[in-house]
Design a protein around this motif. Structure first.
Motif, PDB file in Angstrom:
ATOM      1  N   TRP A  31       0.827  -1.198   0.000  1.00 36.16           N
ATOM      2  CA  TRP A  31       0.000   0.000   0.000  1.00 36.16           C
ATOM      3  C   TRP A  31       0.868   1.258   0.000  1.00 36.16           C
ATOM      4  O   TRP A  31       0.494   2.281  -0.592  1.00 36.16           O
ATOM      5  CB  TRP A  31      -0.949   0.012   1.190  1.00 36.16           C
ATOM      6  CG  TRP A  31      -2.148  -0.850   0.993  1.00 36.16           C
ATOM      7  CD1 TRP A  31      -2.431  -2.027   1.616  1.00 36.16           C
ATOM      8  CD2 TRP A  31      -3.234  -0.617   0.093  1.00 36.16           C
ATOM      9  NE1 TRP A  31      -3.617  -2.542   1.147  1.00 36.16           N
ATOM     10  CE2 TRP A  31      -4.132  -1.693   0.219  1.00 36.16           C
ATOM     11  CE3 TRP A  31      -3.537   0.395  -0.806  1.00 36.16           C
ATOM     12  CZ2 TRP A  31      -5.306  -1.770  -0.520  1.00 36.16           C
ATOM     13  CZ3 TRP A  31      -4.700   0.314  -1.540  1.00 36.16           C
ATOM     14  CH2 TRP A  31      -5.568  -0.758  -1.388  1.00 36.16           C
ATOM     15  N   LEU A  32       2.017   1.188   0.670  1.00 38.97           N
ATOM     16  CA  LEU A  32       2.940   2.319   0.668  1.00 38.97           C
ATOM     17  C   LEU A  32       3.466   2.578  -0.740  1.00 38.97           C
ATOM     18  O   LEU A  32       3.573   3.727  -1.173  1.00 38.97           O
ATOM     19  CB  LEU A  32       4.095   2.042   1.630  1.00 38.97           C
ATOM     20  CG  LEU A  32       5.121   3.142   1.826  1.00 38.97           C
ATOM     21  CD1 LEU A  32       4.491   4.334   2.523  1.00 38.97           C
ATOM     22  CD2 LEU A  32       6.291   2.622   2.626  1.00 38.97           C
ATOM     23  N   ILE A  33       3.772   1.519  -1.470  1.00 39.90           N
ATOM     24  CA  ILE A  33       4.234   1.665  -2.853  1.00 39.90           C
ATOM     25  C   ILE A  33       3.137   2.285  -3.713  1.00 39.90           C
ATOM     26  O   ILE A  33       3.401   3.170  -4.541  1.00 39.90           O
ATOM     27  CB  ILE A  33       4.687   0.300  -3.406  1.00 39.90           C
ATOM     28  CG1 ILE A  33       5.970  -0.151  -2.710  1.00 39.90           C
ATOM     29  CG2 ILE A  33       4.885   0.348  -4.910  1.00 39.90           C
ATOM     30  CD1 ILE A  33       6.381  -1.570  -3.024  1.00 39.90           C
ATOM     31  N   ILE A  34       1.890   1.864  -3.515  1.00 39.21           N
ATOM     32  CA  ILE A  34       0.778   2.447  -4.272  1.00 39.21           C
ATOM     33  C   ILE A  34       0.610   3.922  -3.935  1.00 39.21           C
ATOM     34  O   ILE A  34       0.354   4.754  -4.829  1.00 39.21           O
ATOM     35  CB  ILE A  34      -0.519   1.649  -4.006  1.00 39.21           C
ATOM     36  CG1 ILE A  34      -0.402   0.259  -4.635  1.00 39.21           C
ATOM     37  CG2 ILE A  34      -1.741   2.378  -4.543  1.00 39.21           C
ATOM     38  CD1 ILE A  34      -1.524  -0.672  -4.256  1.00 39.21           C
ATOM     39  N   ALA A  35       0.782   4.285  -2.665  1.00 42.38           N
ATOM     40  CA  ALA A  35       0.696   5.698  -2.272  1.00 42.38           C
ATOM     41  C   ALA A  35       1.798   6.511  -2.935  1.00 42.38           C
ATOM     42  O   ALA A  35       1.560   7.633  -3.418  1.00 42.38           O
ATOM     43  CB  ALA A  35       0.776   5.825  -0.748  1.00 42.38           C
ATOM     44  N   PHE A  36       3.017   5.968  -2.993  1.00 40.47           N
ATOM     45  CA  PHE A  36       4.115   6.682  -3.652  1.00 40.47           C
ATOM     46  C   PHE A  36       3.857   6.857  -5.141  1.00 40.47           C
ATOM     47  O   PHE A  36       4.148   7.912  -5.713  1.00 40.47           O
ATOM     48  CB  PHE A  36       5.432   5.945  -3.438  1.00 40.47           C
ATOM     49  CG  PHE A  36       5.990   6.063  -2.046  1.00 40.47           C
ATOM     50  CD1 PHE A  36       5.740   7.156  -1.257  1.00 40.47           C
ATOM     51  CD2 PHE A  36       6.783   5.052  -1.534  1.00 40.47           C
ATOM     52  CE1 PHE A  36       6.250   7.269   0.015  1.00 40.47           C
ATOM     53  CE2 PHE A  36       7.310   5.152  -0.268  1.00 40.47           C
ATOM     54  CZ  PHE A  36       7.047   6.256   0.515  1.00 40.47           C
ATOM     55  N   ILE A  37       3.329   5.839  -5.792  1.00 39.28           N
ATOM     56  CA  ILE A  37       3.057   5.928  -7.228  1.00 39.28           C
ATOM     57  C   ILE A  37       1.975   6.972  -7.493  1.00 39.28           C
ATOM     58  O   ILE A  37       2.088   7.782  -8.429  1.00 39.28           O
ATOM     59  CB  ILE A  37       2.675   4.542  -7.793  1.00 39.28           C
ATOM     60  CG1 ILE A  37       3.912   3.627  -7.782  1.00 39.28           C
ATOM     61  CG2 ILE A  37       2.100   4.659  -9.194  1.00 39.28           C
ATOM     62  CD1 ILE A  37       3.606   2.187  -8.117  1.00 39.28           C
ATOM     63  N   ASN A  38       0.931   6.986  -6.679  1.00 40.68           N
ATOM     64  CA  ASN A  38      -0.119   7.990  -6.852  1.00 40.68           C
ATOM     65  C   ASN A  38       0.407   9.400  -6.596  1.00 40.68           C
ATOM     66  O   ASN A  38       0.034  10.342  -7.299  1.00 40.68           O
ATOM     67  CB  ASN A  38      -1.307   7.700  -5.936  1.00 40.68           C
ATOM     68  CG  ASN A  38      -2.143   6.555  -6.440  1.00 40.68           C
ATOM     69  OD1 ASN A  38      -2.380   6.438  -7.633  1.00 40.68           O
ATOM     70  ND2 ASN A  38      -2.585   5.704  -5.544  1.00 40.68           N
ATOM     71  N   ALA A  39       1.277   9.561  -5.612  1.00 40.66           N
ATOM     72  CA  ALA A  39       1.872  10.875  -5.349  1.00 40.66           C
ATOM     73  C   ALA A  39       2.761  11.301  -6.515  1.00 40.66           C
ATOM     74  O   ALA A  39       2.809  12.488  -6.868  1.00 40.66           O
ATOM     75  CB  ALA A  39       2.672  10.840  -4.053  1.00 40.66           C
ATOM     76  N   SER A  40       3.433  10.343  -7.115  1.00 43.59           N
ATOM     77  CA  SER A  40       4.252  10.662  -8.279  1.00 43.59           C
ATOM     78  C   SER A  40       3.388  11.128  -9.444  1.00 43.59           C
ATOM     79  O   SER A  40       3.757  12.061 -10.168  1.00 43.59           O
ATOM     80  CB  SER A  40       5.077   9.438  -8.672  1.00 43.59           C
ATOM     81  OG  SER A  40       5.872   9.720  -9.781  1.00 43.59           O
TER      82      SER A  40
END
Length: 185
Positions: A31-40
């Protein structure tokens, strides 16, 4: 365009909530990786491509994968099912209130012109990368030093946690081996 921005902002918020509410630590890192991708993607929509790519490379490519490997090496998958997470609510609430108050202080002080948030006026003459590099490596160099020390401590901690201190010696006792051979024959 605004709808897409709000969609990805909502995804960042939901992913952040799922990071702290997932019981399995591996799911939490995903979920942290998904949050980083969305922030990117949000940074790309704001036309700050360099920060978006650095966000993907540094956070998704390095830190999140480091977390994932450390969790897998420490074998933290063995978690209790159905355990009560309500004892973490007071600490989370206090941290949330402190974060909210800090954000309000920054917004109010910028509205009162106590400090200027418009430091990037001179960047217009340069490309994004040159201007960002000048600001980051001249004004905020100490933050890079602190971040490098934190990553060094995290790396040493991961090595220490996964290093086995028990050494099982597998020496051969020649007397027992020879006596076994003599006894078997």
């Amino acid at each position: 365009m605004e709808t897409i921005f709000y969609l990805f902002a909502f995804n960042v918020i939901i992913s952040g909530i799922m990071v702290i509410s997932a019981l399995n630590p591996i799911y939490s890192v995903f979920w942290l990786i998904i949050a980083f991708i969305n922030a990117s993607v949000l940074f790309i929509l704001l036309e700050v491509d360099f920060i978006a790519l650095i966000f993907l490379i540094v956070y998704v490519g390095a830190i999140a994968i480091l977390f994932l490997f450390v969790i897998m090496m420490l074998n933290l998958i063995d978690y209790e099912k159905g355990r009560d997470m309500s004892n973490y609510l007071p600490a989370g609430f206090v941290i949330g209130v402190i974060f909210f108050i800090t954000c309000r202080i920054i917004i109010l002080s910028s509205q009162l012109s106590l400090f200027s948030l418009n430091r990037f006026d001179y960047v217009e003459n340069f490309s994004n990368i040159i201007g960002l590099g000048r600001v980051l490596y001249t004004d905020y160099y100490y933050l890079f030093l602190i971040a490098s020390l934190i990553l060094l401590v995290a790396m040493i901690g991961a090595i220490i946690l996964t290093h086995e201190t028990k050494k099982e010696k597998k020496d051969q006792d020649m007397f027992i081996q020879i006596s076994r051979e003599l006894w078997d024959s």
